[in-house]
Design an enzyme around this catalytic site. Sequence first.
Site, mmCIF file in Angstrom:
data_model
loop_
_atom_site.group_PDB
_atom_site.id
_atom_site.type_symbol
_atom_site.label_atom_id
_atom_site.label_comp_id
_atom_site.label_asym_id
_atom_site.label_seq_id
_atom_site.Cartn_x
_atom_site.Cartn_y
_atom_site.Cartn_z
ATOM 1 C CG HIS A 143 41.498 40.570 39.503
ATOM 2 N ND1 HIS A 143 41.169 40.626 38.170
ATOM 3 C CD2 HIS A 143 42.113 39.369 39.694
ATOM 4 C CE1 HIS A 143 41.580 39.521 37.575
ATOM 5 N NE2 HIS A 143 42.152 38.736 38.477
ATOM 6 C CD GLU A 209 46.107 37.881 35.319
ATOM 7 O OE1 GLU A 209 45.038 37.247 35.372
ATOM 8 O OE2 GLU A 209 47.074 37.647 36.069
#
Length: 426
Positions: A143, A209
């Site tokens: 990420h 998220e």
Amino acid sequence: MTKIKANNPTLKSWVEVARTSDFPIQNLPFGIFKTRYLSPVAGVAIGNYVLDLVYLHEHGYLDGLSLPAGMFHQQYLNDFFALGRAKVREVRERISELLRHNNDELKDHKADRELALIPMNEVQMQLPVKIPNYTDFYSSEEHATNVGSMFRDPKNALLPNWKHLPVAYHGRASSIVVSGTNLHRPKGQIKPIDSDQPIYGPSRKLDFELEMAFITCKETKLGHPIHIHEAEEYIVGFVLFNDWSARDIQQWEYVPLGPFLGKNFGSSISPWVVTLDALEPFRVQGPEQYPHVLPYLVTEGAKNFDIVLEASMKAEQGEDAIVCRTNFKYMYWNIHQQLAHHTVNGCNIQVGDIYASGTISGPSPGSFGSLLELTWNGQKTLHLADGSERTFILDGDSITLRGHASKDGVRIGFGECTGKILPALK
């Protein structure tokens, strides 16, 4: 650690539990629930039922565990968790005994059984803990690399400190909500690409998220760090965590001090706290860490967890569509390192603190844990089950996170973490 009897994969319950259930007898997560006739109290999930811990405690089923009176008749689990992991383990072991197929203590007492076991469709789950503090880490290398490539230099996607310490920021504890709570689209300052000046208005790049979060069960005094070999005794368990993010607000505000309005308008957690004990069988080695970390961050053995995670999106009148699948095992920085680093400067922690992992992304595009990555900041489109397309979240869209670990025929799940986005308030 001594062998945990409640984790035995051969255990069966007299409560009917579907093979695909998140809550077999080997799980037994803790949560807070209420019904039409019960104020918020503590319970344990088993199959499609909630076991009322107040009823068990008041009717003698937990005798011998030295539990304070009224321990489970509370709005939050903080006081219970503050008894420590060893006591939580004792309670879980006792509940496991009561629910085993060959134990008649509760099973053969029809009145007690019917009052203590409540169908899940009759309960409303609550926030499991009162949250004093919330920290959000940034611990997925994939990420961090994706975001760094998007907004900085692809050849130097990770900042120089990233592989030396678990990067994090302090978030807003008061805006963490339980699964099923709807949120309004946030407003703030946005700097359009084609404008020299910022504008004010609703976020145009609202995102989810996909994260996990651990909860602490012991306090420390200011100035006293937690040694990395002690970290586990401070962690009671995990929940799923959706750190909703307004990417356009975030991008304009985050230099020099990091996330603020782009994050603090709301984060969602799943209601059931799956204990660290229940996840013991699913430990795996984490990624190799190079360069070598400093001594206070060195861990040995399997410190990550093999937990399959997914996020799905549903339009207001559409069908639920999975948009990504990833795994908690990809985390570069593990929970021991996160807690040890968090306190190495003497920062004190409290019972009920939430520590989120940061977005969890894997190595392939389908395993990216946010729309920012899945659409590469809006350059690509996602196709939903109803035929519609998305780059970011629209009003009326719902996001649902799910997670489970599987081994030896046992599935340990977290339930759902879901939330719907409503239009911005005027």
